[in-house]
Design an enzyme around this catalytic site. Structure first.
Site, PDB file in Angstrom:
ATOM      1  CG  ASN A 117      21.204  38.596   8.180  1.00 40.47           C
ATOM      2  OD1 ASN A 117      22.101  39.095   7.467  1.00 40.47           O
ATOM      3  ND2 ASN A 117      20.548  37.508   7.828  1.00 40.47           N
ATOM      4  CG  PHE A 121      27.930  38.382   1.025  1.00 42.13           C
ATOM      5  CD1 PHE A 121      27.059  37.558   1.719  1.00 42.13           C
ATOM      6  CD2 PHE A 121      27.913  38.322  -0.362  1.00 42.13           C
ATOM      7  CE1 PHE A 121      26.175  36.701   1.057  1.00 42.13           C
ATOM      8  CE2 PHE A 121      27.038  37.468  -1.044  1.00 42.13           C
ATOM      9  CZ  PHE A 121      26.165  36.663  -0.326  1.00 42.13           C
ATOM     10  CB  SER A 182      22.613  36.973   0.375  1.00 38.01           C
ATOM     11  OG  SER A 182      22.517  38.107   1.210  1.00 38.01           O
ATOM     12  CG  ASN A 184      20.898  41.079   3.689  1.00 39.90           C
ATOM     13  OD1 ASN A 184      19.849  41.730   3.672  1.00 39.90           O
ATOM     14  ND2 ASN A 184      21.077  40.015   4.454  1.00 39.90           N
ATOM     15  CB  THR A 185      24.785  41.256  -2.135  1.00 40.73           C
ATOM     16  OG1 THR A 185      25.587  40.870  -1.016  1.00 40.73           O
ATOM     17  CG2 THR A 185      25.674  41.776  -3.257  1.00 40.73           C
ATOM     18  CE  LYS A 215      21.421  29.385   2.400  1.00 42.29           C
ATOM     19  NZ  LYS A 215      22.181  29.613   3.633  1.00 42.29           N
ATOM     20  CG  ASN A 244      20.114  32.967   2.014  1.00 43.38           C
ATOM     21  OD1 ASN A 244      20.112  33.494   3.138  1.00 43.38           O
ATOM     22  ND2 ASN A 244      21.183  32.968   1.234  1.00 43.38           N
TER      23      ASN A 244
HETATM   24  C1  LIG Z   1      23.112  36.698  10.794  1.00 42.57           C
HETATM   25  C2  LIG Z   1      22.930  35.808   9.618  1.00 42.57           C
HETATM   26  C3  LIG Z   1      23.868  35.831   8.593  1.00 42.57           C
HETATM   27  C4  LIG Z   1      23.718  35.008   7.491  1.00 42.57           C
HETATM   28  N1  LIG Z   1      24.676  35.009   6.528  1.00 42.57           N
HETATM   29  C5  LIG Z   1      24.589  34.128   5.493  1.00 42.57           C
HETATM   30  C6  LIG Z   1      25.630  34.035   4.547  1.00 42.57           C
HETATM   31  O1  LIG Z   1      26.632  34.738   4.614  1.00 42.57           O
HETATM   32  N2  LIG Z   1      25.485  33.133   3.542  1.00 42.57           N
HETATM   33  C7  LIG Z   1      24.385  32.317   3.429  1.00 42.57           C
HETATM   34  O2  LIG Z   1      24.311  31.503   2.506  1.00 42.57           O
HETATM   35  N3  LIG Z   1      23.387  32.383   4.341  1.00 42.57           N
HETATM   36  C8  LIG Z   1      23.469  33.257   5.361  1.00 42.57           C
HETATM   37  N4  LIG Z   1      22.476  33.312   6.290  1.00 42.57           N
HETATM   38  C9  LIG Z   1      21.290  32.423   6.110  1.00 42.57           C
HETATM   39  C10 LIG Z   1      21.407  31.105   6.896  1.00 42.57           C
HETATM   40  O3  LIG Z   1      22.486  30.321   6.465  1.00 42.57           O
HETATM   41  C11 LIG Z   1      20.110  30.300   6.767  1.00 42.57           C
HETATM   42  O4  LIG Z   1      19.916  29.966   5.405  1.00 42.57           O
HETATM   43  C12 LIG Z   1      18.901  31.068   7.255  1.00 42.57           C
HETATM   44  O5  LIG Z   1      19.222  31.835   8.372  1.00 42.57           O
HETATM   45  C13 LIG Z   1      17.743  30.139   7.619  1.00 42.57           C
HETATM   46  O6  LIG Z   1      18.130  29.240   8.631  1.00 42.57           O
HETATM   47  P1  LIG Z   1      17.825  29.444  10.188  1.00 42.57           P
HETATM   48  O7  LIG Z   1      16.351  29.730  10.315  1.00 42.57           O
HETATM   49  O8  LIG Z   1      18.230  28.165  10.842  1.00 42.57           O
HETATM   50  O9  LIG Z   1      18.648  30.593  10.642  1.00 42.57           O
HETATM   51  C14 LIG Z   1      22.593  34.139   7.396  1.00 42.57           C
HETATM   52  C15 LIG Z   1      21.646  34.131   8.419  1.00 42.57           C
HETATM   53  C16 LIG Z   1      21.797  34.944   9.523  1.00 42.57           C
HETATM   54  C17 LIG Z   1      20.758  34.902  10.621  1.00 42.57           C
END
Ligand SMILES: Cc1cc2nc3c(=O)[nH]c(=O)nc-3n(C[C@H](O)[C@H](O)[C@H](O)COP(=O)(O)O)c2cc1C
Length: 358
Positions: A117, A121, A182, A184-185, A215, A244
């Site tokens: 992804n 934000f 993140s 992505n910013t 985080k 993250n």
């Molecule tokens: C589509 C998507 C959007 C995400 N957006 C955020 C976010 O806005 N803020 C954040 O702290 N982490 C974000 N994450 C990271 C997740 O909270 C998590 O830290 C990461 O995906 C690892 O966990 P997982 O393997 O269970 O997905 C995002 C992950 C995904 C897949």
């Protein structure tokens, strides 16, 4: 009832973002369908003495939370007990609304149970999200609020964005999470430095007694992560959320999201489990007992959740695994966790947290 495999087959015919919007619509209306919702809460929400613990001045009936990024605008909180989650983390919200990065920016890898992804934000902004939260908070499960800076806010004004958000969310969430991890910013991860972290937590703790956590990203040397987390705790952070998404693209063979010949965004799901665990464990070895630790990244079964708990996690979070496994996932993990605790002779999850160090 229709099986999640059937729902998933149907949903995976849609583009990932379209599927997410459909899921959001369904999860928004679920709590209004009282009989179905109650049935699902009964079926999926594990509320067991062995998994119940007090943390952050509230009660967590089970340790499995929804990771930030699924419910960016706090529109689905009421459906989360029906999905089995013991708590949820909304956001990441920014002060002003923003559209996020250009599409396509979300890719799924069903075989690897992974997600790529680069959302950036995308959210409706603090004002609207605060309005949504006020209608729900306090709720039967704890709510965390993840906060981040706007893309257009220059780095030297980032602290002001976070201050606005701490003030806005401190009274309508059980804990806050500072997201500077993140990928992505642009340049957000540059804020993962000692100076910013000191300023961030000094500011936050002068404003609120609510727990404020940091985080972090998994893409740094363990030593660097440990130092940053120690600084955060020294300046008042109440916990660490690790981790993250990762920019280690070697974890996937057939990357779909490529721009200018290079992969972009962050990867999550089963493929990052060991990577996320390794850095979590390195941090936990230093900070277990000194702060509250939350482990996230690639968890999708009880064994993985349990190894995080024994390594020092009071709570875990899951996002990608939920997409691939659906609403039975939390229930299955929680029920198996109870069995694992019993097999090790523990009476409560608290006895297992950090057991590796005793
Ligand atoms: C589509 C998507 C959007 C995400 N957006 C955020 C976010 O806005 N803020 C954040 O702290 N982490 C974000 N994450 C990271 C997740 O909270 C998590 O830290 C990461 O995906 C690892 O966990 P997982 O393997 O269970 O997905 C995002 C992950 C995904 C897949």
């Amino acid at each position: 009832m229709i099986s999640y495999d059937t729902v998933k087959k149907l949903m995976f015919n849609f583009e990932p973002e379209t599927a997410h919007s459909i899921a959001e619509y369904g999860l928004k209306i679920l709590p209004h369908c009282r009989m179905i919702n109650n049935y699902m809460v009964e079926k999926n929400f594990v509320n067991h003495d062995m998994l119940t613990q007090k943390l952050f001045n509230t009660t967590f009936h089970n340790p499995i939370g929804l990771g930030a990024g699924f419910d960016k605008n706090a529109t689905m909180i009421k459906a989360m007990p029906a999905m089995g989650f013991g708590y949820t983390e909304i956001g990441t919200m920014t002060p002003k609304p923003q559209a996020g990065n250009a599409k396509p920016r979300l890719f799924r890898y069903p075989e690897e149970e992974a997600i790529q992804n680069a959302m950036g934000f995308n959210n409706h902004g603090a004002y609207e999200v605060i309005g949504n939260l006020k209608k729900v908070y306090p709720y039967t499960i704890p709510i965390g609020a993840s906060i981040g800076k706007n893309k257009l806010t220059p780095e030297n004004c980032a602290l002001e964005d976070y201050e606005t958000l701490v003030r806005g969310f401190k009274d309508i969430a059980d804990y806050l999470v500072v997201n500077i991890s993140s990928p992505n910013t642009p340049n957000l991860r540059d804020l993962q430095n000692e100076e910013f972290i000191k300023a961030m937590f000094t500011m936050a703790k002068s404003i609120t007694n609510k727990p404020v956590l940091l985080k972090i990203a998994p893409d740094m040397e363990n030593e660097t992560a440990i130092e940053l987390c120690k600084t955060a705790v020294q300046y008042g952070a109440d916990g660490i959320v690790a981790t993250n998404t990762t920019q280690d693209y070697s974890l996937l063979n057939n990357i779909q999201g490529i721009k200018d010949g290079k992969p972009f965004g962050g990867l999550s799901g089963a493929i990052m489990s060991d990577k996320s665990f390794d850095i979590f464990e390195a941090i936990a070895k230093e900070l277990y007992g000194k702060t509250t630790l939350i482990s996230v990244g690639g968890i999708s079964d009880a064994k993985d959740a349990y190894r995080r708990i024994k390594a020092g996690a009071s709570l875990v979070q899951i996002l990608s695994g939920f997409i691939f496994k659906g609403p039975a996932m939390c229930k299955d993990i929680n029920n198996e966790l109870i069995e694992l605790l019993k097999a090790d002779g523990y009476e409560n999850i608290k006895d297992a947290i950090g057991a590796n160090y005793r």
